[in-house]
Design an enzyme around this catalytic site. Sequence first.
Site, PDB file in Angstrom:
ATOM      1  N   TRP A 105       0.841  -1.211   0.000  1.00 32.28           N
ATOM      2  CA  TRP A 105       0.000   0.000   0.000  1.00 32.28           C
ATOM      3  C   TRP A 105       0.867   1.248   0.000  1.00 32.28           C
ATOM      4  O   TRP A 105       0.518   2.245  -0.629  1.00 32.28           O
ATOM      5  CB  TRP A 105      -0.978  -0.021   1.175  1.00 32.28           C
ATOM      6  CG  TRP A 105      -1.994  -1.119   1.041  1.00 32.28           C
ATOM      7  CD1 TRP A 105      -2.150  -2.184   1.880  1.00 32.28           C
ATOM      8  CD2 TRP A 105      -2.986  -1.285   0.018  1.00 32.28           C
ATOM      9  NE1 TRP A 105      -3.177  -2.994   1.441  1.00 32.28           N
ATOM     10  CE2 TRP A 105      -3.700  -2.474   0.304  1.00 32.28           C
ATOM     11  CE3 TRP A 105      -3.334  -0.544  -1.116  1.00 32.28           C
ATOM     12  CZ2 TRP A 105      -4.743  -2.928  -0.515  1.00 32.28           C
ATOM     13  CZ3 TRP A 105      -4.369  -0.999  -1.923  1.00 32.28           C
ATOM     14  CH2 TRP A 105      -5.066  -2.184  -1.619  1.00 32.28           C
ATOM     15  N   ASP A 172      -1.934   6.654   6.301  1.00 32.38           N
ATOM     16  CA  ASP A 172      -2.962   5.731   5.818  1.00 32.38           C
ATOM     17  C   ASP A 172      -3.227   4.755   6.961  1.00 32.38           C
ATOM     18  O   ASP A 172      -2.387   3.919   7.279  1.00 32.38           O
ATOM     19  CB  ASP A 172      -2.442   4.991   4.574  1.00 32.38           C
ATOM     20  CG  ASP A 172      -3.425   3.929   4.074  1.00 32.38           C
ATOM     21  OD1 ASP A 172      -4.499   3.762   4.685  1.00 32.38           O
ATOM     22  OD2 ASP A 172      -3.097   3.263   3.064  1.00 32.38           O
ATOM     23  N   LYS A 196     -12.471  -2.067   6.749  1.00 34.38           N
ATOM     24  CA  LYS A 196     -11.764  -2.995   7.634  1.00 34.38           C
ATOM     25  C   LYS A 196     -12.265  -2.888   9.075  1.00 34.38           C
ATOM     26  O   LYS A 196     -12.682  -3.873   9.638  1.00 34.38           O
ATOM     27  CB  LYS A 196     -10.256  -2.781   7.551  1.00 34.38           C
ATOM     28  CG  LYS A 196      -9.646  -3.465   6.324  1.00 34.38           C
ATOM     29  CD  LYS A 196      -9.071  -2.521   5.346  1.00 34.38           C
ATOM     30  CE  LYS A 196      -8.625  -3.242   4.069  1.00 34.38           C
ATOM     31  NZ  LYS A 196      -7.880  -2.354   3.188  1.00 34.38           N
TER      32      LYS A 196
HETATM   33  C1  LIG Z   1      -7.327  -1.908   2.057  1.00 33.24           C
HETATM   34  C2  LIG Z   1      -6.291  -0.869   2.100  1.00 33.24           C
HETATM   35  C3  LIG Z   1      -6.214   0.144   1.130  1.00 33.24           C
HETATM   36  C4  LIG Z   1      -7.136   0.206  -0.071  1.00 33.24           C
HETATM   37  O1  LIG Z   1      -8.359   0.686   0.295  1.00 33.24           O
HETATM   38  P1  LIG Z   1      -9.499   0.947  -0.824  1.00 33.24           P
HETATM   39  O2  LIG Z   1     -10.568   1.550   0.027  1.00 33.24           O
HETATM   40  O3  LIG Z   1      -9.854  -0.371  -1.415  1.00 33.24           O
HETATM   41  O4  LIG Z   1      -8.956   1.890  -1.823  1.00 33.24           O
HETATM   42  C5  LIG Z   1      -5.238   1.102   1.279  1.00 33.24           C
HETATM   43  N1  LIG Z   1      -4.365   1.076   2.303  1.00 33.24           N
HETATM   44  C6  LIG Z   1      -4.396   0.104   3.236  1.00 33.24           C
HETATM   45  C7  LIG Z   1      -3.404   0.108   4.352  1.00 33.24           C
HETATM   46  C8  LIG Z   1      -5.366  -0.894   3.163  1.00 33.24           C
HETATM   47  O5  LIG Z   1      -5.400  -1.864   4.088  1.00 33.24           O
END
Ligand SMILES: *Cc1c(COP(=O)(O)O)cnc(C)c1O
Length: 361
Positions: A105, A172, A196
């Site tokens: 990511w 993030d 999540k």
């Molecule tokens: C799942 C995830 C993403 C992607 O998220 P989307 O909402 O599908 O764009 C980005 N960063 C991390 C750390 C993730 O776990």
Amino acid sequence: MSNRQTTYNFNAGPSALPTVVLERAQEQLVNFEGNGMSIMEMSHRGKVYEAVHNAAIERLRKLYNIPADYDVLFLQGGASLQFSMIPMNFLAEGEKAGYIMTGSWSEKACKEATAEGATYEVASSKADNYNYIPTTFDVQEGTRYVHMTTNNTIFGTQFKSFPTFDVPLIADMSSDIMSKPIDVTNFDMIYAGAQKNLGPSGVTVVIIKKDFLATAKAENPTVLKYETHAKNNSLYHTPPTFGIYMLGEILKWIEEQGGLTAIDQQNKDKAALIYDVIDTSEGFYVGHATKESRSLMNITFRLQDEALEKQFLTEAAEAGFVGLNGHRSVGGCRASTYNAVPVAACQALADFMKAFMKKHN
Ligand SMILES: *Cc1c(COP(=O)(O)O)cnc(C)c1O
């Protein structure tokens, strides 16, 4: 036919939601609070929805102790759109941004920034297949912002404490938001896709310092400017109303669990059940992450050979365990133990892993 009671959901995202929250939503689905229609059928400009929207923002603020000089936004496009929106708003030609590289990511986030301006690596654990969290950082002079990924969903590592820099820090937090108490003021911006820890997919939470927001570039399309959403309480255009309602209900559930301190303890206890089996297996199960860097949200491990691993995943699936396959980019096994995964599910997985080891050792 599977039923909810005997299905152990370890999906990486979208992932498990608390059963009681789904049941409450089901109760309200057709006739929301006696208004004669569902929340999905109401105007996002009406009083009923507005109350739901503002209550969700208030709950977020309260749980995370978010100071008044930060805006809380509900956006769309997932965390992935933030990978682009951040540099579009905050990285001009001739400027540079630093990225802490701790997994896939981070790589994706950095790649999007490279399209807007210059980027460099503040730290990276790539040479060791991202199995640890770096502890030394090299921030260059004139850096516009540093970007980090607090929990690495695919590799199963997590920052236990956060670095501080004298430039804005953006995180993030998609896969560990609201999993423990944090100091929001360590960051100029936090973002997370909801799917999540916070609810169904479709909503992205952004927590952003007003002073930092004020430094954004002016020339972007209207919906891609943070300012647009901040000025309009995330109601500039139609928000994902059902997702925001669900997010509010999840936050209420977190409060009912005793808040983030209690959630954090639960998450530690849950992960310990599974890590203990790995650690006492004498190499039957091998964890991917180094012990100091292990994630409480995504537990990544392998078995000695691929045939045995396949057998493990097959037998686990037959026993009702869902989502234990590692990410397609790294393979192996992964158990995602987000907030809503019950202790009982983690205990069941620990028991299954022990029984499988006994049978195949
Ligand atoms: C799942 C995830 C993403 C992607 O998220 P989307 O909402 O599908 O764009 C980005 N960063 C991390 C750390 C993730 O776990």
